[in-house]
Scaffold this motif. Structure first.
Motif, PDB file in Angstrom:
ATOM      1  N   GLU A 157       0.829  -1.209   0.000  1.00 57.43           N
ATOM      2  CA  GLU A 157       0.000   0.000   0.000  1.00 57.43           C
ATOM      3  C   GLU A 157       0.860   1.254   0.000  1.00 57.43           C
ATOM      4  OE1 GLU A 157      -3.452   2.142   2.751  1.00 57.43           O
ATOM      5  OE2 GLU A 157      -2.842   0.075   3.133  1.00 57.43           O
ATOM      6  N   ASP A 158       1.916   1.253   0.811  1.00 55.88           N
ATOM      7  CA  ASP A 158       2.778   2.436   0.890  1.00 55.88           C
ATOM      8  C   ASP A 158       3.418   2.746  -0.447  1.00 55.88           C
ATOM      9  OD1 ASP A 158       4.345   4.491   2.457  1.00 55.88           O
ATOM     10  OD2 ASP A 158       6.000   3.234   1.760  1.00 55.88           O
ATOM     11  N   LEU A 159       3.807   1.695  -1.174  1.00 59.64           N
ATOM     12  CA  LEU A 159       4.450   1.892  -2.469  1.00 59.64           C
ATOM     13  C   LEU A 159       3.471   2.467  -3.483  1.00 59.64           C
ATOM     14  CD1 LEU A 159       7.296   1.412  -3.518  1.00 59.64           C
ATOM     15  CD2 LEU A 159       6.570  -0.837  -4.332  1.00 59.64           C
ATOM     16  N   LEU A 160       2.236   1.976  -3.471  1.00 60.33           N
ATOM     17  CA  LEU A 160       1.235   2.488  -4.404  1.00 60.33           C
ATOM     18  C   LEU A 160       0.859   3.924  -4.085  1.00 60.33           C
ATOM     19  CD1 LEU A 160      -1.103  -0.603  -4.821  1.00 60.33           C
ATOM     20  CD2 LEU A 160       0.316   0.425  -6.579  1.00 60.33           C
ATOM     21  N   ARG A 161       0.794   4.262  -2.806  1.00 59.99           N
ATOM     22  CA  ARG A 161       0.449   5.635  -2.423  1.00 59.99           C
ATOM     23  C   ARG A 161       1.455   6.640  -2.970  1.00 59.99           C
ATOM     24  NH1 ARG A 161      -3.626   6.601   0.984  1.00 59.99           N
ATOM     25  NH2 ARG A 161      -4.500   4.872   2.198  1.00 59.99           N
ATOM     26  N   ARG A 162       2.680   6.201  -3.132  1.00 60.03           N
ATOM     27  CA  ARG A 162       3.727   7.114  -3.608  1.00 60.03           C
ATOM     28  C   ARG A 162       3.523   7.533  -5.058  1.00 60.03           C
ATOM     29  NH1 ARG A 162       9.249   4.288  -1.169  1.00 60.03           N
ATOM     30  NH2 ARG A 162       8.418   3.877   0.924  1.00 60.03           N
ATOM     31  N   VAL A 163       2.797   6.718  -5.836  1.00 60.95           N
ATOM     32  CA  VAL A 163       2.603   7.059  -7.247  1.00 60.95           C
ATOM     33  C   VAL A 163       1.180   7.547  -7.531  1.00 60.95           C
ATOM     34  CG1 VAL A 163       4.401   5.476  -7.992  1.00 60.95           C
ATOM     35  CG2 VAL A 163       2.026   4.684  -7.909  1.00 60.95           C
ATOM     36  N   GLU A 164       0.307   7.530  -6.544  1.00 61.69           N
ATOM     37  CA  GLU A 164      -1.044   8.078  -6.722  1.00 61.69           C
ATOM     38  C   GLU A 164      -0.984   9.592  -6.550  1.00 61.69           C
ATOM     39  OE1 GLU A 164      -3.326   5.975  -3.827  1.00 61.69           O
ATOM     40  OE2 GLU A 164      -3.447   4.144  -5.023  1.00 61.69           O
ATOM     41  N   PRO A 165      -1.994  10.349  -7.002  1.00 61.39           N
ATOM     42  CA  PRO A 165      -3.275   9.873  -7.542  1.00 61.39           C
ATOM     43  C   PRO A 165      -3.224   9.642  -9.050  1.00 61.39           C
ATOM     44  CG  PRO A 165      -3.329  12.239  -7.336  1.00 61.39           C
ATOM     45  CD  PRO A 165      -1.983  11.797  -6.809  1.00 61.39           C
ATOM     46  N   PHE A 166      -4.294   9.021  -9.537  1.00 62.33           N
ATOM     47  CA  PHE A 166      -4.513   8.873 -10.974  1.00 62.33           C
ATOM     48  C   PHE A 166      -5.578   9.874 -11.416  1.00 62.33           C
ATOM     49  CE2 PHE A 166      -2.728   4.816  -9.818  1.00 62.33           C
ATOM     50  CZ  PHE A 166      -1.968   4.446 -10.922  1.00 62.33           C
ATOM     51  N   LYS A 167      -5.565  10.192 -12.700  1.00 66.82           N
ATOM     52  CA  LYS A 167      -6.543  11.141 -13.244  1.00 66.82           C
ATOM     53  C   LYS A 167      -7.767  10.358 -13.720  1.00 66.82           C
ATOM     54  CE  LYS A 167      -2.891  14.304 -14.720  1.00 66.82           C
ATOM     55  NZ  LYS A 167      -2.264  15.001 -15.878  1.00 66.82           N
ATOM     56  N   THR A 168      -8.641  10.025 -12.782  1.00 68.23           N
ATOM     57  CA  THR A 168      -9.795   9.192 -13.119  1.00 68.23           C
ATOM     58  C   THR A 168     -10.772   9.907 -14.042  1.00 68.23           C
ATOM     59  OG1 THR A 168     -10.849   9.913 -11.056  1.00 68.23           O
ATOM     60  CG2 THR A 168      -9.631   7.847 -10.998  1.00 68.23           C
ATOM     61  N   GLY A 169     -10.732  11.229 -14.054  1.00 67.55           N
ATOM     62  CA  GLY A 169     -11.617  11.969 -14.939  1.00 67.55           C
ATOM     63  C   GLY A 169     -11.287  11.779 -16.406  1.00 67.55           C
ATOM     64  N   GLU A 170     -10.102  11.229 -16.694  1.00 67.73           N
ATOM     65  CA  GLU A 170      -9.691  10.996 -18.079  1.00 67.73           C
ATOM     66  C   GLU A 170      -9.890   9.543 -18.500  1.00 67.73           C
ATOM     67  OE1 GLU A 170      -5.699  12.358 -18.511  1.00 67.73           O
ATOM     68  OE2 GLU A 170      -6.133  14.388 -17.801  1.00 67.73           O
ATOM     69  N   SER A 171     -10.619   8.773 -17.704  1.00 64.72           N
ATOM     70  CA  SER A 171     -10.834   7.363 -18.015  1.00 64.72           C
ATOM     71  C   SER A 171     -11.623   7.198 -19.303  1.00 64.72           C
ATOM     72  CB  SER A 171     -11.581   6.679 -16.864  1.00 64.72           C
ATOM     73  OG  SER A 171     -10.825   6.740 -15.671  1.00 64.72           O
ATOM     74  N   LEU A 172     -11.314   6.131 -20.029  1.00 56.35           N
ATOM     75  CA  LEU A 172     -12.000   5.814 -21.283  1.00 56.35           C
ATOM     76  C   LEU A 172     -12.801   4.530 -21.111  1.00 56.35           C
ATOM     77  CD1 LEU A 172      -9.032   6.409 -23.761  1.00 56.35           C
ATOM     78  CD2 LEU A 172     -10.862   8.014 -23.173  1.00 56.35           C
ATOM     79  N   ALA A 173     -13.789   4.365 -21.949  1.00 56.38           N
ATOM     80  CA  ALA A 173     -14.557   3.123 -21.943  1.00 56.38           C
ATOM     81  C   ALA A 173     -13.643   1.954 -22.312  1.00 56.38           C
ATOM     82  CB  ALA A 173     -15.720   3.219 -22.923  1.00 56.38           C
ATOM     83  N   TYR A 174     -13.942   0.787 -21.758  1.00 52.88           N
ATOM     84  CA  TYR A 174     -13.098  -0.382 -21.964  1.00 52.88           C
ATOM     85  C   TYR A 174     -12.996  -0.754 -23.446  1.00 52.88           C
ATOM     86  CZ  TYR A 174     -11.589  -5.245 -22.036  1.00 52.88           C
ATOM     87  OH  TYR A 174     -10.925  -6.407 -22.316  1.00 52.88           O
ATOM     88  N   ASN A 175     -11.777  -1.051 -23.844  1.00 51.04           N
ATOM     89  CA  ASN A 175     -11.510  -1.550 -25.193  1.00 51.04           C
ATOM     90  C   ASN A 175     -10.372  -2.558 -25.061  1.00 51.04           C
ATOM     91  OD1 ASN A 175     -10.537  -1.994 -27.829  1.00 51.04           O
ATOM     92  ND2 ASN A 175     -11.255   0.028 -28.507  1.00 51.04           N
ATOM     93  N   LYS A 176     -10.587  -3.787 -25.471  1.00 49.06           N
ATOM     94  CA  LYS A 176      -9.587  -4.832 -25.257  1.00 49.06           C
ATOM     95  C   LYS A 176      -8.265  -4.516 -25.950  1.00 49.06           C
ATOM     96  CE  LYS A 176     -11.153  -7.813 -29.072  1.00 49.06           C
ATOM     97  NZ  LYS A 176     -11.669  -9.168 -29.400  1.00 49.06           N
ATOM     98  N   GLU A 177      -8.300  -3.674 -26.968  1.00 43.45           N
ATOM     99  CA  GLU A 177      -7.054  -3.321 -27.659  1.00 43.45           C
ATOM    100  C   GLU A 177      -6.109  -2.543 -26.748  1.00 43.45           C
ATOM    101  OE1 GLU A 177      -7.900  -1.299 -31.271  1.00 43.45           O
ATOM    102  OE2 GLU A 177      -8.881  -3.012 -32.213  1.00 43.45           O
ATOM    103  N   TYR A 178      -6.659  -1.834 -25.745  1.00 43.76           N
ATOM    104  CA  TYR A 178      -5.801  -1.086 -24.828  1.00 43.76           C
ATOM    105  C   TYR A 178      -4.903  -2.009 -24.012  1.00 43.76           C
ATOM    106  CZ  TYR A 178      -9.004   2.838 -25.716  1.00 43.76           C
ATOM    107  OH  TYR A 178      -9.748   3.823 -26.301  1.00 43.76           O
ATOM    108  N   LEU A 179      -5.268  -3.279 -23.900  1.00 46.92           N
ATOM    109  CA  LEU A 179      -4.523  -4.218 -23.067  1.00 46.92           C
ATOM    110  C   LEU A 179      -3.356  -4.861 -23.804  1.00 46.92           C
ATOM    111  CD1 LEU A 179      -7.465  -6.053 -21.258  1.00 46.92           C
ATOM    112  CD2 LEU A 179      -6.238  -3.994 -20.553  1.00 46.92           C
ATOM    113  N   THR A 180      -3.208  -4.576 -25.084  1.00 51.03           N
ATOM    114  CA  THR A 180      -2.131  -5.169 -25.871  1.00 51.03           C
ATOM    115  C   THR A 180      -0.775  -4.835 -25.262  1.00 51.03           C
ATOM    116  OG1 THR A 180      -3.441  -4.969 -27.888  1.00 51.03           O
ATOM    117  CG2 THR A 180      -1.067  -5.322 -28.144  1.00 51.03           C
ATOM    118  N   GLY A 181       0.007  -5.865 -24.953  1.00 47.29           N
ATOM    119  CA  GLY A 181       1.338  -5.655 -24.399  1.00 47.29           C
ATOM    120  C   GLY A 181       1.361  -5.402 -22.905  1.00 47.29           C
ATOM    121  N   TYR A 182       0.200  -5.461 -22.248  1.00 46.09           N
ATOM    122  CA  TYR A 182       0.117  -5.212 -20.811  1.00 46.09           C
ATOM    123  C   TYR A 182      -0.381  -6.452 -20.083  1.00 46.09           C
ATOM    124  CZ  TYR A 182       0.613  -0.180 -21.575  1.00 46.09           C
ATOM    125  OH  TYR A 182       1.066   1.055 -21.929  1.00 46.09           O
ATOM    126  N   VAL A 183      -0.061  -6.515 -18.809  1.00 47.72           N
ATOM    127  CA  VAL A 183      -0.652  -7.505 -17.917  1.00 47.72           C
ATOM    128  C   VAL A 183      -1.845  -6.844 -17.241  1.00 47.72           C
ATOM    129  CG1 VAL A 183      -0.316  -8.906 -15.849  1.00 47.72           C
ATOM    130  CG2 VAL A 183       1.564  -8.632 -17.500  1.00 47.72           C
TER     131      VAL A 183
END
Length: 222
Positions: free
Chosen positions: A80-106
């Motif tokens: 948790e401490d490690l994740l807190r160091r890189v937050e926050p995320f810009k949730t207002g810029e979220s996009l609708a799910y598209n499986k192509e976005y997952l290419t090359g990612y886990v």
């Protein structure tokens, strides 16, 4: 999203791209509160010494606030401490799910369900509201300090979203110990574990940022 071979190789050699699962919650809150606020004044004793004295007064009131995108991690995999160091995320810029976005990612599946996520969110919202009420009381009475804030809250119009947020994950070995560091895939904010020599983690982070820049170059040219 169709990363070319050079882009895939750069990520594989330096770090791993991961989509982490999160819940976000919206809620219209209404809180009845009591608190004490303090007004400072200066007193002078018989020897001419001055000291600050705080006079305390009781107050109560009603506070309404709309909570937008209270973010709750839906994974227990990373510290948790490690994740807190890189937050926050810009949730207002979220996009609708598209499986192509997952290419090359886990893409990691959530390990904290919706019901447990909402419990965590309520605790976080409580902390937000306490800070908000403290500011309201300070402003209302031009107070120097506030204490003993007590309140009860009702929630209405509760909505939630399941989002997956990008993260770069890497690690390095120093004196037979593995140190991990993370990079926020939206903002580039870096957080990591430091070995005894901070130079090592600094160099590793600089290297990761250089690779991210290279990845961005290949992506923009694809």
């Amino acid at each position: 999203f169709a990363p070319n071979e050079a882009r895939r190789k750069a990520k594989a050699d330096a770090f791993t791209g991961v989509y982490l699962p999160y819940w976000t919650f919206d809620s219209k809150t209404a809180s009845q509160y009591t608190a004490e606020y303090g007004i400072d004044r200066t007193e002078t004793d018989s020897e001419g010494e001055t000291r600050t004295v705080t006079d305390w007064y009781k107050t109560s009131g009603f506070h309404q606030e709309f909570i937008d995108d209270c973010l709750v991690r839906a994974t227990t995999r990373y510290e948790e401490d490690l994740l807190r160091r890189v937050e926050p995320f810009k949730t207002g810029e979220s996009l609708a799910y598209n499986k192509e976005y997952l290419t090359g990612y886990v893409a990691e599946r959530y390990s904290i369900g919706l019901e447990d996520g909402w419990k965590i969110a309520q605790d976080d919202i409580h902390d937000m509201l306490e800070q908000s009420i403290t500011r309201v009381v300070k402003r209302q009475y031009n107070a120097d300090s506030v204490r003993n804030v007590r309140f009860s809250t009702t929630h209405s119009n509760i909505t939630y979203k399941y989002v997956m947020l990008p993260l770069w994950v890497s690690s390095f070995r120093y004196k037979e110990k593995i140190y991990q560091f993370l990079v926020n895939g939206q903002t580039g904010k870096v957080g990591g574990q430091s070995p005894l020599s901070p130079i090592k983690v600094t160099l590793a982070i600089i290297f990761a940022l250089i690779v991210i820049a290279i990845v961005g170059y290949f992506y923009s040219g694809s």
